[in-house]
Write an enzyme that holds these catalytic residues in place. Sequence first.
Site, PDB file in Angstrom:
ATOM      1  N   LYS A  37      13.168   8.363   3.418  1.00 45.65           N
ATOM      2  CA  LYS A  37      12.712   7.600   4.591  1.00 45.65           C
ATOM      3  C   LYS A  37      13.574   6.358   4.797  1.00 45.65           C
ATOM      4  O   LYS A  37      14.302   5.944   3.882  1.00 45.65           O
ATOM      5  CB  LYS A  37      11.245   7.211   4.404  1.00 45.65           C
ATOM      6  N   ARG A 159      -4.661   2.529   3.176  1.00 53.08           N
ATOM      7  CA  ARG A 159      -3.512   2.485   4.081  1.00 53.08           C
ATOM      8  C   ARG A 159      -3.616   3.690   4.998  1.00 53.08           C
ATOM      9  O   ARG A 159      -4.240   3.602   6.041  1.00 53.08           O
ATOM     10  CB  ARG A 159      -2.193   2.461   3.286  1.00 53.08           C
ATOM     11  N   TYR A 309      27.167 -24.678   8.579  1.00 47.05           N
ATOM     12  CA  TYR A 309      26.189 -25.337   9.455  1.00 47.05           C
ATOM     13  C   TYR A 309      25.470 -26.468   8.727  1.00 47.05           C
ATOM     14  O   TYR A 309      25.015 -26.305   7.599  1.00 47.05           O
ATOM     15  CB  TYR A 309      25.142 -24.329   9.940  1.00 47.05           C
ATOM     16  N   MET A 357      25.645 -15.961  10.659  1.00 47.30           N
ATOM     17  CA  MET A 357      25.232 -14.636  11.141  1.00 47.30           C
ATOM     18  C   MET A 357      26.207 -13.546  10.690  1.00 47.30           C
ATOM     19  O   MET A 357      25.792 -12.472  10.233  1.00 47.30           O
ATOM     20  CB  MET A 357      25.136 -14.652  12.668  1.00 47.30           C
TER      21      MET A 357
HETATM   22  C1  LIG Z   1       8.101   5.434  -0.210  1.00 50.74           C
HETATM   23  C2  LIG Z   1       7.138   6.408  -0.733  1.00 50.74           C
HETATM   24  C3  LIG Z   1       7.353   7.061  -1.950  1.00 50.74           C
HETATM   25  C4  LIG Z   1       8.503   6.730  -2.872  1.00 50.74           C
HETATM   26  O1  LIG Z   1       8.245   5.525  -3.575  1.00 50.74           O
HETATM   27  P1  LIG Z   1       9.249   4.963  -4.682  1.00 50.74           P
HETATM   28  O2  LIG Z   1       8.456   3.883  -5.313  1.00 50.74           O
HETATM   29  O3  LIG Z   1      10.453   4.468  -3.976  1.00 50.74           O
HETATM   30  O4  LIG Z   1       9.554   6.072  -5.618  1.00 50.74           O
HETATM   31  C5  LIG Z   1       6.470   8.066  -2.308  1.00 50.74           C
HETATM   32  N1  LIG Z   1       5.423   8.385  -1.524  1.00 50.74           N
HETATM   33  C6  LIG Z   1       5.173   7.748  -0.368  1.00 50.74           C
HETATM   34  C7  LIG Z   1       3.998   8.150   0.447  1.00 50.74           C
HETATM   35  C8  LIG Z   1       5.995   6.729   0.063  1.00 50.74           C
HETATM   36  O5  LIG Z   1       5.722   6.100   1.198  1.00 50.74           O
END
Ligand SMILES: *Cc1c(COP(=O)(O)O)cnc(C)c1O
Length: 416
Positions: A37, A159, A309, A357
């Site tokens: 992701k 969540r 800056y 930046m």
């Molecule tokens: C991001 C995520 C993971 C992976 O987590 P890590 O701690 O990076 O291994 C697993 N399951 C879900 C639902 C996640 O959102």
Amino acid sequence: MPTRPCWVEIKTQALEDNFRFLKRLAEPHAEVLAILKANAYGHSLAICAPAVVRAGARWLGVNSVEEGVAARTVCPASAEPDPRFDLHVDSHVGGHLGPNILVIGGVFAGQGEEVIRHGLTPVIWEPWQLDELEAAARAAGIPAGSLPVHLEIDTGMSRQGASPTEVAPILARITPGSPFRLEGIMTHLFAADEADGRVNAEQLARLDETLNRIEFAGQFAEWLNVGNSAALLSGESRTIAELAARHGMKAMLRPGLALYGLVPRFDPDFEAAEPAGLAAAREALKPVLEWKSQVVSVRCVEAGAVVGYNGTFVATESMRLALVAVGYADGLVRALGNSFSLLARGARAPLVGRVSMDQAVIDVTEIAGVEAGDEVVILGAQGEERITAFDHADATDTIPWEVFTRIGARVERRAV
Ligand SMILES: *Cc1c(COP(=O)(O)O)cnc(C)c1O
């Protein structure tokens, strides 16, 4: 066109080796889904998804449908059935024989059609998500039971997911006449790095209870989809697999961070005891990402010169300063000005003045020979020195996940 020299190098061999290590660690208890992701934690989905598939990944996890479409595009369905892949994906509309792509953040309004067209596997927990998918399935005319879904259970994180007592109305939608096939039950362990395992045990007990309810409703899912890097590295895969087996299911774990070569931090006592899995992981996992730039120009300044800056740094003696092509728009946090170092010629060069930046200035007074064009390491190794994602995280009061994902989109990712 050649880009401004601020780039990320992705060691695809390290990624493949990390995946294989995690797979061996999970075996024979569990399958491993590669979490990709957020553009593969900033490492580039386009580079990382094909690499983990080469290493044998049959399951990829992305956040959104759009990330899933991108993953399918770089890991297309193979023309010939690939014996490594479960043939059940054949039941997907479109007959995708590529990896299964789990959309862990669920589907949003108007995205059902893409889910079906690209053979994605959505995580679901809300009736409106099933409405969206069902409408798209009917419009596409796909057969009953041909759209796999993973039902998420909220076992305590508050969540996403259906609460254990509210699964009945969702299950009632996944009937034999519906487009859906209940392929997996998923939950997320939210304190797998708290190594006493108390929270894990509570969550798994709630999951167990929910699986009983699902069985009682006459439903069955093939996969029990639970656990991140911390769960895998601390040895929870056995417990998860035992739970799965009691319900006639197979276990799947979902490592992210470990795939990119980092061992998450656990409680100090647990780390001190260094359980076998953790020790082996520290030895085996290799960081995949290095972030680099170049010296643009070098100047000498006299005592009293101000830098950057608001002149937050004033030279106390004559100094040599190097301008580097990296700034906060690239993800180098502004607050690191005057409090962090980058690497030049294998040595630590302090950031002086504010990070701008697009640019930053380092002090190279003590480092002989620095000149325009020299490589500067922002994250990674140079000579004997190394700056880790944990170093960036500690200096900016966050975690490595955020360090990786805040590296700007304009920073080119190169496979090496
Ligand atoms: C991001 C995520 C993971 C992976 O987590 P890590 O701690 O990076 O291994 C697993 N399951 C879900 C639902 C996640 O959102």
